[in-house]
Scaffold this active site. Structure first.
Site, mmCIF file in Angstrom:
data_model
loop_
_atom_site.group_PDB
_atom_site.id
_atom_site.type_symbol
_atom_site.label_atom_id
_atom_site.label_comp_id
_atom_site.label_asym_id
_atom_site.label_seq_id
_atom_site.Cartn_x
_atom_site.Cartn_y
_atom_site.Cartn_z
ATOM 1 N N ALA A 79 0.799 -1.230 0.000
ATOM 2 C CA ALA A 79 0.000 0.000 0.000
ATOM 3 C C ALA A 79 0.827 1.274 0.000
ATOM 4 C CB ALA A 79 -0.929 -0.006 1.214
ATOM 5 N N ARG A 134 6.108 -2.731 3.714
ATOM 6 C CA ARG A 134 7.347 -2.817 4.495
ATOM 7 C C ARG A 134 7.797 -1.455 4.995
ATOM 8 N NH1 ARG A 134 11.243 -5.680 0.320
ATOM 9 N NH2 ARG A 134 10.026 -4.327 -1.048
ATOM 10 N N TYR A 170 9.459 -14.027 -13.479
ATOM 11 C CA TYR A 170 8.379 -13.082 -13.169
ATOM 12 C C TYR A 170 7.081 -13.527 -13.834
ATOM 13 C CZ TYR A 170 5.431 -8.974 -13.044
ATOM 14 O OH TYR A 170 4.362 -8.122 -12.857
ATOM 15 N N PHE A 172 7.672 0.056 -10.564
ATOM 16 C CA PHE A 172 7.898 -1.324 -11.013
ATOM 17 C C PHE A 172 9.227 -1.484 -11.752
ATOM 18 C CE2 PHE A 172 7.580 -4.579 -14.327
ATOM 19 C CZ PHE A 172 7.143 -5.676 -13.627
#
Length: 253
Positions: A14, A38, A154, A191
């Site tokens: 988030a 984190r 991935y 990303f």
């Protein structure tokens, strides 16, 4: 549109990108938010932006099964009945050929994208079943539909998300709990910066010459999915920019 006012929405990953965008759109709709990531300082900054919204912060790493179980089982009574789980935490590391890949990168992707999603789902869905309501939204990817060069592990992790979403929906058949997989193409977030280990110049080139999706685009689609009437389940959505046709075929100016 069904109101989600006062429903409890738990969002992993988030602290930035799609997760933060989801927090904002759900806050505007009056939901109560459990924000998981984190980076505690980023969560606190986001909570400050969402003043007026009921927010509970859970700074933790979804890869740590013990921490996930402890945090979820220790939620205050007012926060324990999660209505909507958005499994957004995920990442990509590297763009190497499989035989040249870094095992550490593989483990980070598999532990986050698959095992972290499984842990959160396993610990929260039983409560949804018992209460007779709930919705799980998994963030997949076009990479789960089409493998591309260098994307080997991935892509495998996101193919697993697709299979897990389909399997969970089958396992929940006969309950009111819904499952949705939202699978984006190119979205401009952190990303690519994460994939290339902080190489900002290389990351920017991924989106050069085209108009990518934004985190807000994805959050808007997720919000649409969870606000459908109870008899409607959006099982899977694959969304891409107009400038993208496949995982590898894009139009650049």
């Amino acid at each position: 549109m069904v109101s989600i006012k006062d429903q409890i929405v738990l969002i992993t990953g988030a602290s930035s990108g799609i997760g933060a965008a989801c927090a904002k759109i759900f806050a505007e709709a009056g939901a109560k938010l459990i924000l998981v990531a984190r980076r505690q300082e980023r969560l606190e900054e986001l909570a400050q932006m969402l003043k007026g919204t009921a927010v509970h912060l859970l700074p933790l790493d979804v890869r740590d099964r013990v921490s996930v179980e402890s945090a979820f089982s220790s939620l205050p009574a007012d926060w324990s009945n999660v209505d909507i789980l958005i499994n957004n935490a995920g990442l990509s590391r590297g763009l190497n050929k499989l035989h040249e890949g870094r095992i550490q990168d593989w483990e980070e992707m598999l532990d986050t994208n698959i095992k972290g999603l499984l842990y959160c789902t396993r610990f929260l869905v039983p409560g949804m079943v018992n209460r007779g309501r709930g919705h799980v939204v998994n963030l997949g990817s076009i990479a789960g539909h089409q493998t591309y060069p260098g994307g080997n592990v991935y892509c495998a992790s996101k193919a697993a998300v697709k299979a897990i979403s389909e399997g969970l929906k089958q396992d929940l058949l006969g309950t009111p709990v819904r499952v949705t997989s939202v699978d984006p193409g190119l979205v401009e977030t952190e990303f690519s910066n994460v994939r290339f280990h902080g190489d900002t110049d290389r990351a920017k080139k991924v989106y050069q010459g085209l108009t990518p999706l934004t985190p807000e685009d994805i959050a808007d689609v997720i919000f649409f999915c969870v606000t459908r009437p109870a008899h409607v389940n959006i099982s899977e959505i694959l969304l891409v920019p107009t400038d993208q046709a496949t995982a590898t075929l894009v139009n650049r100016i």
